[in-house]
Enzyme design. Structure first.
Site, PDB file in Angstrom:
ATOM      1  N   LYS A   1       4.952 -27.523  -6.329  1.00 51.33           N
ATOM      2  CA  LYS A   1       5.467 -25.975  -6.563  1.00 51.33           C
ATOM      3  C   LYS A   1       4.206 -25.284  -7.073  1.00 51.33           C
ATOM      4  CE  LYS A   1       6.927 -23.700  -9.979  1.00 51.33           C
ATOM      5  NZ  LYS A   1       6.360 -22.082  -9.643  1.00 51.33           N
TER       6      LYS A   1
ATOM      7  N   GLU B   1      -2.053 -31.111 -18.213  1.00 51.35           N
ATOM      8  CA  GLU B   1      -3.301 -30.522 -18.261  1.00 51.35           C
ATOM      9  C   GLU B   1      -3.021 -29.163 -18.915  1.00 51.35           C
ATOM     10  OE1 GLU B   1      -6.362 -28.570 -18.364  1.00 51.35           O
ATOM     11  OE2 GLU B   1      -6.233 -28.338 -16.153  1.00 51.35           O
TER      12      GLU B   1
ATOM     13  N   CYS C   1      -8.546 -22.442 -17.970  1.00 52.11           N
ATOM     14  CA  CYS C   1      -7.895 -23.347 -18.957  1.00 52.11           C
ATOM     15  C   CYS C   1      -9.296 -23.992 -20.058  1.00 52.11           C
ATOM     16  CB  CYS C   1      -7.197 -24.613 -18.575  1.00 52.11           C
ATOM     17  SG  CYS C   1      -7.786 -25.612 -17.245  1.00 52.11           S
TER      18      CYS C   1
ATOM     19  N   GLU D   1      -5.022 -18.981 -27.178  1.00 49.52           N
ATOM     20  CA  GLU D   1      -5.705 -19.017 -25.906  1.00 49.52           C
ATOM     21  C   GLU D   1      -5.032 -17.500 -25.443  1.00 49.52           C
ATOM     22  OE1 GLU D   1      -3.640 -21.546 -22.868  1.00 49.52           O
ATOM     23  OE2 GLU D   1      -5.622 -21.886 -22.079  1.00 49.52           O
TER      24      GLU D   1
HETATM   25  P1  NAI Z   1       3.278 -21.173 -17.286  1.00 50.38           P
HETATM   26  O1  NAI Z   1       2.758 -22.463 -18.029  1.00 50.38           O
HETATM   27  O2  NAI Z   1       4.498 -20.659 -17.503  1.00 50.38           O
HETATM   28  O3  NAI Z   1       3.062 -21.622 -15.647  1.00 50.38           O
HETATM   29  C1  NAI Z   1       2.671 -22.599 -14.907  1.00 50.38           C
HETATM   30  C2  NAI Z   1       3.389 -23.413 -13.838  1.00 50.38           C
HETATM   31  O4  NAI Z   1       4.645 -23.825 -14.318  1.00 50.38           O
HETATM   32  C3  NAI Z   1       4.140 -22.268 -13.005  1.00 50.38           C
HETATM   33  O5  NAI Z   1       4.040 -22.700 -11.664  1.00 50.38           O
HETATM   34  C4  NAI Z   1       5.327 -21.908 -13.354  1.00 50.38           C
HETATM   35  O6  NAI Z   1       6.201 -21.248 -12.517  1.00 50.38           O
HETATM   36  C5  NAI Z   1       5.816 -23.337 -13.909  1.00 50.38           C
HETATM   37  N1  NAI Z   1       6.945 -23.180 -15.062  1.00 50.38           N
HETATM   38  C6  NAI Z   1       7.281 -22.240 -15.717  1.00 50.38           C
HETATM   39  N2  NAI Z   1       8.106 -22.664 -16.756  1.00 50.38           N
HETATM   40  C7  NAI Z   1       8.417 -23.969 -16.351  1.00 50.38           C
HETATM   41  C8  NAI Z   1       9.410 -25.026 -16.902  1.00 50.38           C
HETATM   42  N3  NAI Z   1      10.160 -24.632 -17.924  1.00 50.38           N
HETATM   43  N4  NAI Z   1       9.316 -26.200 -16.189  1.00 50.38           N
HETATM   44  C9  NAI Z   1       8.420 -26.526 -15.157  1.00 50.38           C
HETATM   45  N5  NAI Z   1       7.590 -25.624 -14.528  1.00 50.38           N
HETATM   46  C10 NAI Z   1       7.477 -24.173 -15.253  1.00 50.38           C
HETATM   47  O7  NAI Z   1       2.208 -20.250 -17.273  1.00 50.38           O
HETATM   48  P2  NAI Z   1       2.255 -18.557 -17.109  1.00 50.38           P
HETATM   49  O8  NAI Z   1       3.733 -17.961 -17.848  1.00 50.38           O
HETATM   50  O9  NAI Z   1       1.947 -18.437 -15.822  1.00 50.38           O
HETATM   51  O10 NAI Z   1       1.072 -17.986 -18.236  1.00 50.38           O
HETATM   52  C11 NAI Z   1       0.978 -17.960 -19.620  1.00 50.38           C
HETATM   53  C12 NAI Z   1       0.136 -18.451 -20.445  1.00 50.38           C
HETATM   54  O11 NAI Z   1      -0.222 -19.793 -20.139  1.00 50.38           O
HETATM   55  C13 NAI Z   1      -1.360 -17.758 -20.136  1.00 50.38           C
HETATM   56  O12 NAI Z   1      -1.613 -16.583 -20.527  1.00 50.38           O
HETATM   57  C14 NAI Z   1      -2.310 -18.948 -20.232  1.00 50.38           C
HETATM   58  O13 NAI Z   1      -2.602 -18.664 -22.030  1.00 50.38           O
HETATM   59  C15 NAI Z   1      -1.512 -20.329 -20.189  1.00 50.38           C
HETATM   60  N6  NAI Z   1      -1.825 -20.766 -18.800  1.00 50.38           N
HETATM   61  C16 NAI Z   1      -2.851 -22.013 -18.927  1.00 50.38           C
HETATM   62  C17 NAI Z   1      -3.134 -22.532 -17.719  1.00 50.38           C
HETATM   63  C18 NAI Z   1      -4.149 -23.689 -17.643  1.00 50.38           C
HETATM   64  O14 NAI Z   1      -4.682 -23.975 -16.791  1.00 50.38           O
HETATM   65  N7  NAI Z   1      -4.237 -24.179 -18.861  1.00 50.38           N
HETATM   66  C19 NAI Z   1      -2.601 -22.030 -16.537  1.00 50.38           C
HETATM   67  C20 NAI Z   1      -1.737 -20.932 -16.605  1.00 50.38           C
HETATM   68  C21 NAI Z   1      -1.427 -20.295 -17.755  1.00 50.38           C
END
Ligand code: NAI
Length: 776
Positions: A190, A263, A297, A388
């Site tokens: 996804k 990760e 990240c 972050e």
């Molecule tokens: P997120 O962690 O919510 O989204 C990442 C992925 O997880 C997306 O594909 C989303 O649809 C999916 N997702 C969301 N809720 C889920 C759940 N309960 N179960 C399974 N999958 C789920 O990140 P978001 O909201 O886009 O960004 C929020 C913050 O997260 C950012 O401001 C940043 O600080 C951090 N982030 C960190 C990342 C990294 O690479 N470490 C990448 C993206 C966001």
């Protein structure tokens, strides 16, 4: 402006990349996408827009997958998996190779599509994202080719559910898909809701590589779809994204038996020493925090600079910031593009607005852009220093001594990456092992390669992606049979009590300790004889044991040679008391004398084996295609909580304690609930074998009572459970508090006659990837 005029003034002239081909590909699908399931696109369903954040214009409509869609995608992957695995490594390698070639042949299409959908500069999408994607598929085509020779007996896990974020949409797909497919797994992936297009394009074009249908399935949609993938009938979940969602996934998968790698986020330190080449360190900062607008990240988002040069360094940085060009991501001259979505832009602004620090900003156009920002003068506990931000915002502080730099760097709940800038090789290589992070870059930053493990410690998650260590997440060894729960022998109707009262205490910090609660339990032989009493440890005892283990940090710094000597000595001392231990095993378990003797002999042998390994589990030096080498250094995990097995109480105990010790860990080991006296006898051997206090701590009691506490303890780095008590789910769920690693048996027995060294070695170590300059 004409080119001639630009030459005259040497002024900036835009160099926009055409989006025509990418838009034509979208139009070819009528601007509406279904899901990619079983080798074909489904009819588009209820859909949402995906937009170009730089312009706000809709690019395409993408389907919000339903739970039934996810089930269908998993079923397709399940059906395809045996055939894909049976194709064999070389067969899969040819297809992965073809995928790598397709990425290269269509590199411009992928780069432009990525830029349109995510807002990242085309220069980065083209030169970094897409070229790393190709590299990843080539590398893993090679891994598939040599798998059968190099990983004998390794089997695919089955179906992998993978959920990825929006910051490197295609690259994260490659990191997830390439190793999974190479090892014979099939995938349901996804992509993030803001950036689904390159994943769909990849699936579309993968058909040209001859990828059999069902091997790769793409389901689009929001977090609810991610949740459905995690909850579906998959064998492994791999997630990259926020720590918050990572914790939710840890809880959701607890006790399911699904393998998991996470990760997650970071707040990575960027340390500049006063002898650094300051101009190169400034360029390092540009790559650390303004690469992809800081939506990385592992971004070096905390600048920690030595006090004497801080003013000079900040001045140079501000001068450089003034020259960063923020704007149209399709312009090849742009340094920083758009923020991925207005929601994310507002999130960044909300975090920064109202800060008490000194804020310095560069320029940025109106719209979904955020200027490069430097904030200094913040207290280390300030939320901006701890949380972050995931945007182009660098926060800075200063230090005086290297020790202070390390302590500031480690003052975070994360542990993904760290950068060290100094011209002094001694200093850099002294600091690198002290940093609590999965990656350390020396005089460089944000370097990544398929051969080099990537991943973090602490709340940055667990597991590695890339390299040999990354493959571990996609293969399994033999599966054990279901474990029969072993209960303590019940008190007999007619007790046989002979000899002097013997009460075994707990063993904490190298000393025998009375249980805090003041409760004990009798241990009976199957023939009704009282064998002694053991204390029932409670949460306070566990806390004391963890404290003792934490305090024994010197063990992690001793040499492997030294640890080997101690393990040999334990073996020698156990051997001297073999008869006594064998009699105890027979008394407790009812094993025959012969069986018991065999178990003791095997335990001595096991100690010798782990003594042998103590100085032989070498790291690797990874040849990476940039000037440098990436060292994979095996470090101890730290404090490991252990629930010893009930079957084979002595051999099982030794088999879990010894590898942990050999690799430099300290343990808090809960003895078998049913047969605890093997452990309380064993600590007497430890006492006479020069084991420093606190390295091994032994608690007796009920595994069920201690599981939640151990799983949730914030100062335990990993928990292993081989107990026959049903505690795996509790441990995994509780571990979400600090995202410690877990290794639990899920009710499956292990064959303790086998060492299974490589599994234990990997579980007892954390791979730190240290990038150092090397060669021309
Ligand atoms: P997120 O962690 O919510 O989204 C990442 C992925 O997880 C997306 O594909 C989303 O649809 C999916 N997702 C969301 N809720 C889920 C759940 N309960 N179960 C399974 N999958 C789920 O990140 P978001 O909201 O886009 O960004 C929020 C913050 O997260 C950012 O401001 C940043 O600080 C951090 N982030 C960190 C990342 C990294 O690479 N470490 C990448 C993206 C966001």
């Amino acid at each position: 402006m004409t080119v001639a005029e630009i030459f005259e003034t040497m002024d900036y002239g835009p160099a926009p990349e055409s989006s025509a081909e990418a838009m034509a590909w979208i139009d070819g699908h009528d601007g509406r996408f279904g899901l990619f399931v079983d080798g074909t696109f489904t009819e588009p369903g209820s859909s949402f827009d995906t937009r170009n954040p730089a312009t706000g214009k809709t690019l395409a409509q993408v389907t919000q997958a339903t739970p039934e869609d996810v089930t269908a995608a998993v079923a397709a992957a399940r059906k395809a998996q045996p055939g894909w695995e049976k194709l064999g490594g070389p067969g899969r390698a040819r297809i992965l190779y073809a995928l790598a070639r397709i990425i290269q042949k269509q590199s411009r299409l992928f780069a432009v599509l990525e830029t349109l959908d995510s807002g990242k500069p085309i220069r980065e999408a083209r030169d970094i994202d897409v070229s790393l994607v190709a590299r990843h598929f080539y590398y893993h085509a090679g891994m598939a080719q040599i798998m059968e020779d190099e990983l004998p007996g390794a089997r695919a896990l089955g179906v992998c559910g993978q959920v990825i974020p929006w910051n490197f949409p295609l690259l994260m797909l490659a990191w997830k898909v390439a190793p999974a497919l190479a090892m014979g797994n099939t995938v349901v992936l996804k992509p993030a809701e803001w950036t689904p297009l390159t994943a769909l394009a990849f699936a579309d074009l993968a058909r040209e590589a001859g990828l059999p249908k069902g091997v790769l399935n793409i389901v689009t949609g929001d977090g609810a779809v991610g949740e459905a993938v995690v909850g579906a009938d998959v064998d492994k979940v791999a997630f990259t994204g926020s720590t918050e969602v990572g914790k939710a996934i840890r809880r959701a998968t607890a006790g399911s038996g699904k393998a998991l790698t996470l990760e997650l986020g970071g707040k990575s330190p960027f340390i500049v020493f006063d002898d650094a080449d300051l101009d190169s360190a400034v360029e390092g900062i540009v790559d650390a925090i303004w690469f992809n607008g800081g939506q990385v990240c592992c971004a070096g988002s905390r600048l920690i600079v030595q006090e004497g040069i801080a003013e000079d360094f900040h001045d140079r940085l501000r001068t450089r910031m003034a020259k960063l060009r923020v704007g149209d991501p399709l312009d090849k001259c742009i340094d920083m593009g758009a923020i991925v979505d207005p929601v994310q832009r507002d999130r960044i602004a909300a975090m920064v607005d109202g800060t008490t620090g000194q804020v310095h900003r560069g320029d940025a156009p109106e719209g979904c852009f955020y200027p490069p920002t430097l904030i200094t003068g913040l207290d280390p506990a300030d939320p901006l220093m701890q949380d972050e931000i995931f945007g182009p915002v660098l926060v800075g502080t200063t230090f005086r001594t290297p020790a202070e730099a390390v302590s500031l760097a480690n003052n975070t709940r994360y542990g993904l990456a760290a950068t060290v800038w100094t011209e002094n090789v001694n200093l850099a290589l002294d600091i690198a092992p002290k940093l609590a992070s999965g990656i350390v870059w020396v005089n460089g930053t944000n370097m990544m390669d398929a051969a080099a493990g990537f991943g973090g410690v602490r709340e940055s998650g667990f597991g590695r992606e890339g390299g040999w260590e990354g493959l571990r997440a996609y293969v399994k060894g033999p599966e054990g049979k279901a474990l029969k729960p072993v209960a303590p022998v019940a008190a007999p109707k007619e007790a046989k009590v002979t000899g002097l009262d013997r009460t075994a205490k707990l063993y904490v910090g190298g000393k025998q300790a009375r249980p805090d609660g003041g409760y004990s339990r009798a241990v009976w032989s199957p023939k009704g004889a009282l064998l002694g009493h053991v204390g029932l440890a409670n949460r306070k005892d566990l806390r004391n044991a963890v404290e003792a283990a934490r305090g024994a940090g010197a063990w992690s710094k001793t040499t492997g040679h030294q640890r080997a000597q101690i393990l040999y000595y334990i073996g020698e001392n156990l051997s001297a008391r073999a008869g006594e231990f064998a009699a105890r095993i027979s008394d407790m378990t009812g094993a025959t004398a012969k069986q018991a003797e065999t178990e003791v002999a095997a335990s001595v042998g096991r100690l010798f084996t782990w003594a042998a390994w103590a100085d032989k589990y070498d790291g690797r030096a990874k040849g990476v295609p940039i000037r440098g080498v990436a060292l994979a250094m095996n470090e101890p995990v730290g404090v490991i909580g252990q629930f010893a097995p009930d079957e084979m109480p002595l051999l099982g105990l030794v088999s879990v304690i010894a590898p942990a010790m050999a690799m430099g860990n300290r343990t808090v080991t809960v003895a078998s609930t049913a047969f605890p006296l093997a452990a309380t006898d064993f600590y007497q051997v430890l006492e006479t074998s020069d084991v420093p206090g606190g390295v091994v701590n032994i608690l007796t009691g009920d595994a069920n009572e201690l599981a939640a506490q151990m799983g949730g303890h914030m100062d335990v780095d990993s928990v292993w459970s081989f107990s026959s008590s049903d505690i795996s789910a509790t441990i995994e769920a509780e571990s979400a508090h600090n995202l410690k690693r877990t290794w639990v048996n899920n009710g499956r027995a292990r064959d303790w006659s086998v060492t299974d060294a490589h599994t234990f070695l990997a579980q007892a170590t954390e791979v730190k990837t240290v990038w150092i300059p090397y060669g021309e």
